[in-house]
Design an enzyme around this catalytic site. Structure first.
Site, PDB file in Angstrom:
ATOM      1  N   ASP A  98      25.335   2.499 -12.475  1.00 10.43           N
ATOM      2  CA  ASP A  98      24.644   2.533 -13.767  1.00 10.43           C
ATOM      3  C   ASP A  98      24.542   4.000 -14.173  1.00 10.43           C
ATOM      4  O   ASP A  98      24.089   4.827 -13.382  1.00 10.43           O
ATOM      5  CB  ASP A  98      23.241   1.945 -13.591  1.00 10.43           C
ATOM      6  CG  ASP A  98      22.674   1.390 -14.880  1.00 10.43           C
ATOM      7  OD1 ASP A  98      23.013   1.924 -15.943  1.00 10.43           O
ATOM      8  OD2 ASP A  98      21.890   0.423 -14.819  1.00 10.43           O
ATOM      9  N   ASP A 199      24.415   2.950 -19.923  1.00  8.49           N
ATOM     10  CA  ASP A 199      23.125   2.677 -20.547  1.00  8.49           C
ATOM     11  C   ASP A 199      23.107   3.162 -22.001  1.00  8.49           C
ATOM     12  O   ASP A 199      23.646   4.230 -22.306  1.00  8.49           O
ATOM     13  CB  ASP A 199      22.047   3.412 -19.732  1.00  8.49           C
ATOM     14  CG  ASP A 199      20.643   3.096 -20.168  1.00  8.49           C
ATOM     15  OD1 ASP A 199      20.222   1.943 -19.978  1.00  8.49           O
ATOM     16  OD2 ASP A 199      19.955   3.997 -20.683  1.00  8.49           O
ATOM     17  N   GLU A 241      25.933  -0.853 -22.736  1.00  6.64           N
ATOM     18  CA  GLU A 241      24.743  -1.522 -23.257  1.00  6.64           C
ATOM     19  C   GLU A 241      24.620  -1.181 -24.739  1.00  6.64           C
ATOM     20  O   GLU A 241      24.450  -0.023 -25.102  1.00  6.64           O
ATOM     21  CB  GLU A 241      23.490  -1.049 -22.501  1.00  6.64           C
ATOM     22  CG  GLU A 241      22.225  -1.717 -22.998  1.00  6.64           C
ATOM     23  CD  GLU A 241      20.950  -1.051 -22.489  1.00  6.64           C
ATOM     24  OE1 GLU A 241      19.937  -1.769 -22.378  1.00  6.64           O
ATOM     25  OE2 GLU A 241      20.955   0.166 -22.232  1.00  6.64           O
ATOM     26  N   HIS A 315      17.431  -6.163 -15.481  1.00  7.74           N
ATOM     27  CA  HIS A 315      16.216  -5.442 -15.067  1.00  7.74           C
ATOM     28  C   HIS A 315      15.229  -5.219 -16.208  1.00  7.74           C
ATOM     29  O   HIS A 315      14.081  -4.835 -15.957  1.00  7.74           O
ATOM     30  CB  HIS A 315      16.615  -4.085 -14.466  1.00  7.74           C
ATOM     31  CG  HIS A 315      17.322  -3.216 -15.453  1.00  7.74           C
ATOM     32  ND1 HIS A 315      18.612  -3.481 -15.878  1.00  7.74           N
ATOM     33  CD2 HIS A 315      16.918  -2.111 -16.138  1.00  7.74           C
ATOM     34  CE1 HIS A 315      18.961  -2.563 -16.770  1.00  7.74           C
ATOM     35  NE2 HIS A 315      17.962  -1.725 -16.950  1.00  7.74           N
ATOM     36  N   ASP A 316      15.651  -5.415 -17.447  1.00  5.26           N
ATOM     37  CA  ASP A 316      14.776  -5.201 -18.615  1.00  5.26           C
ATOM     38  C   ASP A 316      14.274  -6.512 -19.214  1.00  5.26           C
ATOM     39  O   ASP A 316      13.511  -6.491 -20.183  1.00  5.26           O
ATOM     40  CB  ASP A 316      15.542  -4.458 -19.722  1.00  5.26           C
ATOM     41  CG  ASP A 316      15.705  -2.978 -19.432  1.00  5.26           C
ATOM     42  OD1 ASP A 316      14.899  -2.417 -18.663  1.00  5.26           O
ATOM     43  OD2 ASP A 316      16.654  -2.374 -19.971  1.00  5.26           O
TER      44      ASP A 316
END
Length: 537
Positions: A98, A199, A241, A315-316
């Site tokens: 990531d 990200d 993302e 994870h969000d």
């Protein structure tokens, strides 16, 4: 060089802080991931996407990187990382890093140099501006609330941060900064990683003076340069993302001829349970038909022009069974339904740790129990705006990021087998929801996921087939066809906790049952959360 292995792959996301702790400090570590590789190989996943494990002050749980080429002390060492890459490779599993290149931590050496003033070569690595009329340069708002500009009195300038003020935005106009990023990405690629998850990548083309943040005019030019200077030379996967992507924009990113990214995460389906024009905390009930329309649009419009990512969790995001399934008596059935509905579509599926055993949300009763910076900021903001505490806690329990971050549940022992110490976030219901119990029950949700992963590897129609939405005459019954070279696959699911009748404009004749969460028989109605995929004649 590129083989597109990732089109048949299933990728498993690990949140390292919550996966497996080996030194009993209550925080998961890289050695813990190595320890669990055999389980992941048994499940059949092809790659592991790790949320950030770099050095970081953890203002935003590692998405604020202070050194891209060091491992955070709590996670271990670079030697541990090299060992993970090696051991995963032995099991035919790739490691996806990531990577946050829109911003760094304010503790990164570059930013510390930047603070020394305009004459320092690193000053222009970040976005600095003079104020206007005694205030910030303009009205840009941070994603975490408040102004996106922070004033540094010693310099008489403001720096931009589209997230926390401890996450200053990099200046992508600066060629030297870009070269430093390319060097860093190549450092990781040379270690043999399997790719990057990038990200908030749609923010790097920002034009702050015009208040343009997402999808700026130079975004795709920058991504082509990134491809050319780094991962384009390697057989890896890249996923961006992109909260602002439409199918048209996603084509720009993922059309192979454009040489940008393999695919993007788009979030149109994820926004369907919030009130229109409001924030994610302003809840509304999901309409299954609306969800089906959105998935069908992306399946159809990206077909042959780009590539989809398929996901329910990360994870969000809150746990999908609590969100759109049923986390009570139909927990496993609704979990299987959600998995079957998603995994037969075209694209690369992502499984978030614990999804395969049906982990659910972790409700809290007060803000003192919350760790997530985003939830805490929203709480303070809404208390000031006059919202009731009860209302705010309801939103946090439904959508807060902590829901996904509670430790992985390995067994029903102390702390679910995650740690012998005190976990950084408490463990959930490990009594009935844990890997050990799931492995012992051949009818568990875990074996549904294992079978879905196997089917993607053996059934070309799932990877390459055309997609057609099927009408059922019932908004709770969602169906679609996949077709390739004369082979036809029908997927049907009941998105509700009650029996639902349906009508198709054709009579399906079963050639082969691929998977079901009930029994292998067709009738004119579907039981609560029933789901199946069949080959038809």
């Amino acid at each position: 060089m590129q083989t597109n292995w990732w089109k048949k792959a299933v990728i498993y996301q690990i949140y390292p802080r919550s996966f497996q702790d080996t030194n009993d400090d209550g925080i998961g570590d890289i050695k813990g991931i190595v320890q669990r590789l055999d389980y992941l190989a048994f499940l059949g996943v092809d790659a592991l996407w790790l949320s950030p494990v770099y050095e970081s002050p953890n203002d935003d749980n590692g998405y604020d990187i202070s050194n891209y080429e060091q491992i955070g002390e709590e996670y271990g060492t670079m030697e541990d990382m090299d060992e993970l890459i090696l051991q995963a490779k032995k099991r035919n599993i790739r490691i996806i890093m990531d990577l946050v290149v829109n911003h760094t931590s304010d503790e990164h050496r570059w930013f510390q140099e930047s603070l020394k003033g305009p004459d320092n070569p690193y000053h222009d690595f970040y976005v600095w501006r003079k104020g206007q009329n005694g205030g910030p340069p303009n009205g840009l708002i941070s994603n975490f609330g408040g102004s996106a500009w922070t004033y540094v009195p010693e310099l008489g300038e403001y720096y931009l941060h589209l997230h926390s003020k401890k996450q200053p935005d990099l200046n992508w106009e600066n060629e030297k900064m870009r070269e430093a990023i390319w060097d860093m990405m190549n450092f990781w690629l040379e270690k043999g990683i399997g790719g990057f998850r990038l990200d908030v990548i749609d923010l790097i083309g920002k034009v702050p003076d015009q208040e343009i943040t997402k999808n700026g005019p130079k975004l795709h030019e920058l991504l082509r340069e990134m491809n050319q200077k780094t991962f384009g030379q390697y057989d890896v996967v890249t996923v961006g993302e992109t909260w602002g992507a439409t199918p048209e924009i996603a084509q720009l990113y993922s059309d192979e001829n454009r040489q940008e990214l393999s695919m993007v995460f788009q979030f149109e389906h994820i926004n369907l349970d919030k009130q229109t024009g409001k924030r994610k905390w302003d809840l509304k009930t999901l309409e299954p038909q609306e969800l089906h329309d959105v998935f069908s649009k992306w399946q159809t419009e990206l077909s042959g022009k780009g590539w989809n990512s398929l996901f329910w969790n990360n994870h969000d995001l809150p746990r999908i069974i609590s969100r759109w399934g049923h986390d009570g008596s139909y927990r496993e059935l609704s979990g299987k339904m959600l998995a079957i509905y998603l995994h037969f579509m075209q694209g690369t599926p992502y499984i978030y740790q614990g999804e395969e055993i049906g982990m659910i949300n972790y409700p809290v009763s007060s803000i003192a129990e919350v760790d997530d910076i985003e939830s805490i900021r929203m709480y303070k903001e809404r208390i000031q705006q006059g919202y009731s505490e009860k209302e705010i806690m309801k939103s946090i329990n439904a959508k807060g990021r902590d829901n996904a971050r509670h430790p992985m549940q390995w067994n029903n022992g102390v702390q679910g087998g995650f740690t012998k110490g005190t976990p950084w976030l408490p463990t959930g219901n490990t009594e009935t929801i844990n890997v050990e119990a799931a492995l012992e029950d051949s009818n568990s949700l875990l074996y549904t996921y294992k079978k879905l992963i196997d089917l993607r590897k053996t059934e070309p129609v799932i990877v390459d087939g055309d997609y057609t939405k099927v009408e059922t005459g019932n908004t709770n019954v969602l169906a679609y066809l996949r077709e390739l070279a004369g082979e036809k696959l029908l997927v049907m699911v009941n998105f509700s906790p009650s029996d639902q009748r349906y009508q198709l404009d054709f009579v399906p004749s079963v050639k082969k049952w691929l998977i079901t969460n009930y029994s292998e028989e067709l009738s004119s109605s579907l039981a609560p959360y029933e789901a199946f995929a069949i080959k038809i004649k």
